[in-house]
Design an enzyme around this catalytic site. Structure first.
Site, PDB file in Angstrom:
ATOM      1  N   PHE A 132       0.820  -1.234   0.000  1.00 61.02           N
ATOM      2  CA  PHE A 132       0.000   0.000   0.000  1.00 61.02           C
ATOM      3  C   PHE A 132       0.850   1.279   0.000  1.00 61.02           C
ATOM      4  O   PHE A 132       2.072   1.213   0.027  1.00 61.02           O
ATOM      5  CB  PHE A 132      -1.075  -0.036   1.094  1.00 61.02           C
ATOM      6  CG  PHE A 132      -0.605   0.107   2.515  1.00 61.02           C
ATOM      7  CD1 PHE A 132       0.724   0.186   2.847  1.00 61.02           C
ATOM      8  CD2 PHE A 132      -1.549   0.168   3.539  1.00 61.02           C
ATOM      9  CE1 PHE A 132       1.110   0.327   4.165  1.00 61.02           C
ATOM     10  CE2 PHE A 132      -1.165   0.306   4.851  1.00 61.02           C
ATOM     11  CZ  PHE A 132       0.172   0.379   5.166  1.00 61.02           C
ATOM     12  N   GLU A 133       0.204   2.382  -0.057  1.00 63.00           N
ATOM     13  CA  GLU A 133       0.852   3.692  -0.199  1.00 63.00           C
ATOM     14  C   GLU A 133       1.793   3.709  -1.399  1.00 63.00           C
ATOM     15  O   GLU A 133       2.878   4.282  -1.347  1.00 63.00           O
ATOM     16  CB  GLU A 133       1.625   4.049   1.074  1.00 63.00           C
ATOM     17  CG  GLU A 133       0.714   4.261   2.258  1.00 63.00           C
ATOM     18  CD  GLU A 133       1.379   5.082   3.333  1.00 63.00           C
ATOM     19  OE1 GLU A 133       2.175   5.962   2.963  1.00 63.00           O
ATOM     20  OE2 GLU A 133       1.093   4.860   4.506  1.00 63.00           O
ATOM     21  N   GLY A 134       1.408   3.077  -2.460  1.00 68.66           N
ATOM     22  CA  GLY A 134       2.278   2.960  -3.631  1.00 68.66           C
ATOM     23  C   GLY A 134       3.116   1.713  -3.489  1.00 68.66           C
ATOM     24  O   GLY A 134       3.861   1.593  -2.525  1.00 68.66           O
TER      25      GLY A 134
END
Lengths: 431, 621
Positions: free
Chosen positions: B425-427
């Protein structure tokens, strides 16, 4: 080295001479000649024929073969109520072994058995071939001195052995250790069947899977299934979906042309759908065909839906939208690109072709049937309704006659007759 | 981007200014230009930007006391009252736990004080994060709320919006969620389908669309939603652009799917959110109309640095738990702790924790300094390094524990599952590597292009400089960037490591130059090259961080600083050789480089969509 060359030379001479004999002289003359040959120099009467034993030859016109009963044919007569399968083939072969203890006429029997193998469905069965080779008497044909080794020792028998291997090769059967053992026992290490065996061991492994697009051995009988197979064979995209637009009627697996309603099977990939959706409606699409696709011994005919290549002025460069990737830049703001000195690719001149949007295989190749296909395509491709479609159908000139199946059986009958004829000549030669 | 960074900094300015002394404490201001261009970007040019990095950023004593006061109750609460096992089993954070979190003020850590938040600086936020990270589900819930959910309002919200929403969000009365991802759109903003159309009376936007995998989607009452709107360009043409909206649940038409059943972080709420004809007043447009894309990028970029401290704190706890086990369990009359293969794992965990901690606090310190450029690249580096190290460390810890690590009775398997989300997540780390490499290469490319143009124009100064540099390179002169030596910024006990870093940086600069000359702008498509560039950059950033931190520890005489020196030196040597290997792979025609083969294999497999080789027992016919 010189020894090998001498052998090759001798073999070549023999072959040439024997070829002449078989071509020009009737069997009667041969029968006079052959006994005069020294015992050690057995010579074949049909040196090349055995190589071609499985290749269909054109029928020589105006030559009516005399019906001569083939020896040992009775062994392969179907027993009442019995089926022709591997066991009954083995039984026939064994009964020959029991029937003639001295193995008289075993070469003829092997040739006959080779021809009968497809009928028994054992043409791809290694054990049956080994059984057949086992008929040869052991140790008799092995060369015992250097001269026998230089010249072909028992050529007729050797050729028969090669013919067995040849048939194995044609059906893609890989000989095994048992075959090798038999061949060693029968013909010895330097013999032609052994050479053939070694070559098969080498090349069969390399060629067996050389086709990157393998076709199953047993093709489906059903026309729709066969069409599906053909379409999958042509379409590289695995996400492509096959749709049966129309089922054949009556659905009894009969000849598709005779049926009231021919089958229509089509394939289209998601990419093709997208491309079709973006197609400029001002440019027409073309239905072209029929083109042929061979799957083993069957031919299916297909049609394509294609468009012309876009002229360069209409091509749109796909530009990178400004706000595209949330995480990283999609392009670098630099003046220069990859330099030429870093390019090791071969300079390949690629010819661009127009896009193909769908392929179909139909039972009939007329416009009416294909129009139904286009109608079916419109359900998944709404854009197609707005695009004019031009039918460019070639006549059925390129197509094989539908009765090809019938012809095949005729052909094989003729072949059988020719084979009989050849066999007779061989026997004359030997006797 | 830096504009938003400015807002962010102004929001935290009150604390940051008195908190940090790093800027003025720079003893050797080598760079006289007022603008420093970011540490990572300068690495690509083969230079070490010392400003902001050396010495290690510090916080004032007051602030330290304050944060310790804050951290203590939170830590106590998490140790004593939070039952992570239960949260994981039930897939839900109990209401009383949430209430307590709210009362501790953890829902408004970065909300400015005037709006009722704690108004923490980045450094303090990172420190408090350490306490929270004891439970992954709560961490994710809180992060989704404030690191991305309400961040938009802090960054670009108007005064009215801030006054209206922030107080309730900071108190936890309202929970925020960040709605960007759609079924067909992960990092591809162009495929966002949600649409907001202006109503006839131009007072409302009508919002329609579906968002998936929204953290806090079921709990939130305030959503930051990104949707397409029609925006008239300056030349009059109408374009589709992304705009951000603040959407309250009370606006109506908002439904959410059932919570997703996840591998890890099971206590956090993740679900689909659907908007159907939701009427959003025009006042609730966040930032400019059509400016949603940049805002989304800024929000995503700003939240990443804290993962370093979260993970480091988790690893520290993990070390305690596994060390306990290793020192008590006996096999063959010897304790596990006496086996070299077990010791190795502890050294690895300690090293990773030390490096990511250093990187995270260095980045937080850089973010807190006024006037510095955006640190999104550095933050991404911290995220990549820490998320991968987390997975590695938890896995090694499980290995130490053997069978018991695999059992549900112990917390380790939960930690493993929780850690798996971090690289995703978060890229995802893959995409962040591309971001790191491309951002730095873009910077280097611009400067090198001007240099090359100067060369072409025949600027004698530049020509002489280039020739001189080539000569010096060929003579093999030792690299000196001012880290070592009598006036060096790094303590002499770390001198060797500093020299190694300098060498790496120097060769990296040369390699980048060669890469840019070779590929030009088509380097965007050379993802395997970019991955290596990013790996080297991350390693070098880690080296700088540990060198700076360990030097500071020695100089101010922190307890056990010799242990820090050990860890720092160990990491630097490892990273140095890793970098050398990567650099040699980046050479043209390097025998170490197997990219071509890798690609070929993958292409063949993807064509068939299956493993290609025959079974080892297969035979011919």
């Amino acid at each position: 080295m010189s020894c090998v060359r001498a052998r090759l030379l001798a073999r070549g001479l023999l072959k040439g001479w024997a070829g002449l004999c078989s071509a020009d002289l009737p069997g009667a003359l041969l029968s006079q000649v052959s006994p005069r040959l020294p015992r050690a120099f057995h010579c074949s009467t049909t040196p090349l024929a055995s190589m071609k034993s499985l290749v269909p030859r054109p029928r020589e016109p105006g030559k009516k073969p005399g019906k001569v009963p083939v020896p040992h044919e009775e062994l392969f007569q179907p027993t009442p109520g019995g089926t022709r399968d591997k066991a009954s083939f083995a039984l026939a072969v064994q009964s020959f072994a029991q029937h003639s203890v001295r193995k008289r006429g075993h070469v003829d029997f092997i040739y006959l058995a080779l021809r009968k193998m497809p009928a028994y469905g054992v043409e791809r069965d290694l054990a049956s071939y080994n059984l057949l080779l086992d008929i040869f008497p052991k140790e008799v044909f092995r060369p015992r001195n250097i001269f026998q080794r230089i010249f072909i020792h028992y050529p007729r028998q050797q050729e028969c052995g090669v013919a067995v291997l040849e048939q194995m090769e044609n059906h893609g059967v890989m000989p095994n250790k048992e075959t090798e053992f038999l061949l060693l026992q029968i013909f010895g290490r330097g013999s032609h069947p052994m050479l053939k065996y070694v070559r098969m061991r080498l090349w069969l492994t390399r060629f067996q899977n050389i086709n990157p697009f393998p076709v199953p051995r047993e093709l489906p009988q059903d026309a729709v299934e066969l069409a599906t197979l053909g379409l999958r064979h042509m379409e590289p995209d695995l996400s492509a979906r096959v749709t049966v637009y129309q089922k054949p009627l009556p659905d009894d697996g009969t000849d598709p042309v005779d049926s009231v309603q021919p089958h229509i099977v089509g394939i289209q990939s998601p990419d093709q759908q997208d491309a079709l959706a973006c197609h400029n409606p001002a440019r027409p699409l073309f239905v072209e065909g029929p083109f042929s696709l061979w799957l083993r011994n069957k031919c299916v005919y297909y049609h394509i839906l294609r468009a012309d290549l876009l002229p360069p002025e209409e091509k749109k460069e796909q530009e990178i939208p400004e706000e595209w990737n949330l995480y990283h830049p999609m392009k670098l703001d630099l003046d220069y690109a990859r330099s030429g000195w870093d390019d090791y690719e071969f300079d390949i001149d690629e010819v661009e072709e127009g896009p193909v949007f769908a392929i179909c295989v139909a039972g009939a190749h007329d416009q009416e049937t294909l129009a139904k296909w286009i109608q079916g395509l419109q359900e998944t491709n709404p854009a197609l309704a707005r695009i004019p479609v031009v039918f460019r159908l070639a006549g059925s000139t390129g197509e094989l006659l539908a009765a090809s199946g019938l012809e095949d059986s005729h052909q094989s009958q003729h072949e059988g007759q020719e084979e009989d004829e050849r066999l007779q000549r061989q026997q004359h030669g030997q006797s | 981007m830096s504009g938003c960074g400015f807002f962010l900094r102004r929001a935290a300015a009150a604390r940051a200014c008195r908190a940090l002394v790093a800027l003025t404490a720079s003893r050797r201001p080598l760079r006289t230009s007022p603008h420093s261009r970011g540490f990572a970007k300068e690495l690509c040019l083969g230079k070490i930007e010392k400003n902001g990095v050396f010495p290690f950023p510090e916080v004032s004593q007051d602030e330290l006391n304050e944060i310790n006061q804050l951290v203590k109750p939170v830590e106590k609460f998490f140790m004593e009252e939070v039952d992570s096992g239960r949260i994981d089993r039930e897939g839900k954070i109990p209401d009383d736990t949430l209430e307590k979190l709210k009362s501790l003020g953890l829902f408004g850590m970065q909300v400015p004080e005037e709006y009722g938040g704690l108004g923490l600086s980045h450094t303090m936020y990172a420190r408090l994060g350490e306490a929270i990270s004891l439970d992954a589900s709560i961490t994710v819930t809180l992060a989704a709320h404030q690191a991305i959910g309400l961040k938009g309002i802090i960054l670009v919200g108007t005064e009215e919006q801030k006054a209206k929403y922030l107080p309730k969000l900071a108190s936890g009365e309202h929970i925020a969620a960040f709605c960007l991802t759609e079924p067909g759109s992960g990092s591809d903003a162009a495929s966002i389908q949600s649409r907001a159309t202006l109503s006839e009376d131009k007072k409302h936007y009508i919002l329609n669309g579906s968002k998936v995998w929204i953290s806090n989607g079921g709990l939130a009452s305030v959503f930051t939603v990104f949707a397409r709107t029609e925006v008239a360009d300056s030349d009059g043409s109408v374009k589709d652009k992304i705009t951000a909206f603040i959407v309250e649940r009370d606006f109506g038409g908002i439904t959410n799917g059932k919570p997703e059943d996840k591998l890890g972080i099971r206590g956090s709420n993740t679900c689909e959110v659907h908007f159907e004809n939701t009427k959003v007043p025009v006042e609730n447009v966040l930032g400019e109309v059509g400016g949603g894309f940049k805002l989304a990028m800024n929000i995503l970029n700003s939240g990443r640095f804290s993962m370093g401290t979260l993970v480091a704190s988790m690893i520290k706890k993990l070390i305690e738990m596994t060390a306990e086990y290793a020192c008590t369990r006996k096999q063959f009359n010897r304790k596990l702790s006496e086996f070299g293969l077990i010791q190795e794992k502890f050294a690895l965990m300690a090293q990773k924790a030390y490096v990511m901690e250093s990187m995270a606090y260095l980045t937080a310190g850089m973010l807190d300094q006024p006037g510095l450029p955006d640190c999104s690249v550095e933050a991404a580096m911290v995220k990549v390094f820490s998320s991968e190290a987390a997975w590695q460390c938890v896995s090694e810890a499980l290995q130490i524990l053997g069978g018991s690590g695999y059992m549900k009775d112990y917390p380790y398997e939960r930690m493993l599952r929780d850690a798996r989300i971090l690289p995703i997540f978060e890229g995802t780390n893959e995409i962040l590597r591309l971001f790191i490499a491309l951002t730095c290469l873009q910077h280097a490319g611009r400067i090198l292009t001007t240099k090359m143009n100067e060369l072409k124009r025949g600027n004698m100064g530049v020509v002489m400089e280039t020739i001189g540099r080539r000569l010096r390179d060929s003579l093999g002169q030792a690299v000196d960037m001012g880290l070592t030596g009598d006036l060096g910024l790094v303590h002499p006990s770390l001198g060797d490591s500093a020299t190694k870093l300098e060498q790496n940086v120097f060769f990296f600069g040369r390699t980048v130059e060669a890469l840019l000359r070779r590929f030009g702008k088509s380097i965007v498509d050379e993802q395997l090259v970019l991955k290596r560039v990013a790996n080297i950059l991350i390693n070098m950033y880690g080296m700088v961080a540990v060198l700076s931190r360990a030097s500071r520890s020695i100089r101010i005489g922190l307890r056990d600083h010799d242990h820090e020196v050990l860890l720092a030196n160990m990491f630097c040597v490892e990273a140095y050789f890793q970098n050398l290997f990567s650099l040699s792979q980046l050479d043209k025609d390097a025998p170490e480089n197997l990219d071509k083969q890798t690609k070929e294999i993958a292409q063949l497999i993807l064509e068939k969509r299956a493993y290609i080789c025959s079974h080892p027992l297969d035979k011919l016919s």
